[in-house]
Design an enzyme around this catalytic site. Structure first.
Site, PDB file in Angstrom:
ATOM      1  N   GLU A  11      51.024  41.261  44.495  1.00  0.00           N
ATOM      2  CA  GLU A  11      51.098  41.975  45.339  1.00  0.00           C
ATOM      3  C   GLU A  11      49.247  42.587  45.550  1.00  0.00           C
ATOM      4  O   GLU A  11      49.560  43.182  45.011  1.00  0.00           O
ATOM      5  CB  GLU A  11      51.898  43.479  45.878  1.00  0.00           C
ATOM      6  CG  GLU A  11      51.358  43.954  47.802  1.00  0.00           C
ATOM      7  CD  GLU A  11      50.558  44.871  47.392  1.00  0.00           C
ATOM      8  OE1 GLU A  11      49.873  44.795  47.973  1.00  0.00           O
ATOM      9  OE2 GLU A  11      51.620  45.852  47.269  1.00  0.00           O
ATOM     10  N   CYS A  45      46.424  49.132  49.839  1.00  0.00           N
ATOM     11  CA  CYS A  45      46.309  47.751  50.402  1.00  0.00           C
ATOM     12  C   CYS A  45      46.465  47.035  52.078  1.00  0.00           C
ATOM     13  O   CYS A  45      46.269  46.391  52.654  1.00  0.00           O
ATOM     14  CB  CYS A  45      47.268  46.465  49.348  1.00  0.00           C
ATOM     15  SG  CYS A  45      47.019  47.001  47.654  1.00  0.00           S
TER      16      CYS A  45
END
Length: 456
Positions: free
Chosen positions: A232, A266
């Site tokens: 990720e 993010c």
């Protein structure tokens, strides 16, 4: 002493340093994790492991304030958000505890030919390495640890070098919950040590949340050693506004989507893409609203944003903004940086030739774009190396369906922000990584899906 240290970003003071693990200690940790997998994991039931995971969640709630205060010291998150992060972790552990039996249940397969039966039985793989980032010191661990401990995998956890106190506190949570030694082990490892941990034949997989550079390095090592990897990585999520009956509400959502965790998420909205007739009114209202938010002492209960995580992070963001402006972007509004406290900033006029067009701006900086059509909005949203999340604001349900289907991202949120949930899969495509965390998909990454075919 090693590179692990708590350096309070609000003050610049080093609170405490931690020694890195020795090679001998690390080899012992791998041995312990492997032995615990072969003994405890093999002999415990799903229900027993679920009960331990549930207790981890309960301890997060009991220690929410203390864990939140550690997060504030390590990376400057406002205290209310830090406590909220810990409470969300409790929900994640509870989700996997509550659903452990169904997530691990046998899956029958209808035979096309022949007699007898076939079933897929889910089982553990073994020792896993988790490499976690600094921006969500407890949440990122929960996403990895909760499903894998229910499955019966054992975990070596390398936290970010600036989060050693969180790492220490979480190790204690798992021990206090009743997990045996070796089930969850914190390791203050160096990057060089990580390489040979991944290569160790007893380690069956690795999950990393972090930068593209770190992800590429770990994936390369894992590939050489034929290890499963989940990544990720970064994101430059578009926030597309195509229509609304309440622009003020959209602006409020946009500000919240950009400033969560002082913009250091993010999946935060980073590129705001406005249909032409909404561009000017949105820009005016959004600029006023986001610049009204001032960086504050993160220990204040009322703080919306605090400092960036480090002086290096603030320097990097400032350098990106200056390069963007030098390349032709317009600084619509900003304030004065004070150390690690970086003011909310609005940029417009970023062209494809501008370096900021393809970069991730990790902090409270918003890039605003104008488009003339739905098709142009989708094309701009997809014109990025990243593909993590996205946001679509429209009062046309059919348009929402079309745009959601057209976006090259792992997640799409329509007319809602801040809607992550323990049950919802999290992950991206392109340079945002691969694999999923959370929900049932997060529990299906590191499992042996063993086929058992029985004749008549």
């Amino acid at each position: 002493m090693g590179d692990y240290a708590v350096v309070n970003p609000a003050t610049g003071l080093t609170v405490r340093t931690y020694p890195t693990i020795t090679d001998a200690e690390l080899k012992d940790a791998i041995t312990s994790a492997d032995e615990t997998h072969r003994t405890w994991s093999a002999s415990s039931t799903v229900a027993e492991r679920a009960a331990l995971v549930r207790r981890v969640g309960e301890l997060h709630l009991e220690r929410a304030r203390a864990l939140g205060e550690i997060i504030v010291r390590e990376m400057g998150k406002p205290i209310a958000q830090a406590v909220g992060e810990v409470e969300f972790c409790a929900a994640i552990y509870e989700f996997y505890a509550e659903n452990a039996e169904s997530l691990m249940a046998d899956e029958p397969i209808a035979l096309l030919a022949g007699e007898g039966s076939a079933v897929v039985r889910r089982g553990s793989l073994g020792v896993l390495l988790g490499i976690m980032p600094w921006n969500y010191p407890c949440y990122q661990v929960a996403r990895f640890a909760a499903p894998n401990l229910v499955i019966g995998n054992t975990i070596l956890l390398k936290h970010a070098p600036q989060c050693p106190e969180s790492a220490e506190a979480l190790q204690q949570v798992f021990l206090d919950a009743g997990f045996p030694a070796g089930a969850y082990t914190n390791i203050y490892a160096t990057n060089a040590q990580v390489e040979w941990v991944i290569a160790d034949p007893r380690v069956q997989g690795v999950s990393l949340t972090g930068s593209e550079r770190a992800g590429a390095a770990v994936a390369e090592i894992a590939g050489r050693n034929l290890k499963k990897v989940v990544l990720e990585l970064g994101g430059s999520d578009p926030f597309i506004v195509l229509g609304t009956d309440d622009l003020d509400a959209v602006v409020e959502s946009a500000v919240a989507a950009r400033l969560e965790n002082t913009g250091q998420a993010c999946n935060a909205a980073k590129r705001f893409i406005l249909i032409d007739d909404l561009y000017e009114p949105f820009l005016e209202k959004f600029t006023a609203a986001i610049t009204a938010v001032k960086p504050e002492d993160p220990t204040s209960e009322d703080a919306t944003i605090g400092p960036l995580s480090s002086a290096l992070a603030a320097d990097r963001l400032e350098e990106q903004v200056e390069r963007a402006v030098s390349a032709g972007a317009t600084r619509v509004a900003s304030g004065e940086r004070e150390g690690t406290f970086y003011p909310p900033t609005v940029l417009s006029g970023i062209t494809p030739e501008n370096p900021a067009y393809r970069e991730e701006l990790f902090g409270p900086v918003a890039a605003i774009y104008r488009v003339g059509s739905e098709e142009e909005a989708v094309a701009l949203a997809n014109d990025t190396p990243f593909g993590l999340g996205s946001y679509v604001m429209t009062n046309d349900p059919e348009q929402a369906r079309r745009v959601a289907n057209s976006l090259d991202t792992g997640m799409v949120y329509v007319n809602v922000v801040g809607a992550d949930g323990a049950e919802l899969p999290f992950g991206g495509v392109k340079r945002s990584g691969f694999g999923r965390e959370l929900g049932r998909f997060g529990a299906d990454e590191f499992v042996n899906k063993k086929l058992i075919r029985v004749g008549a």
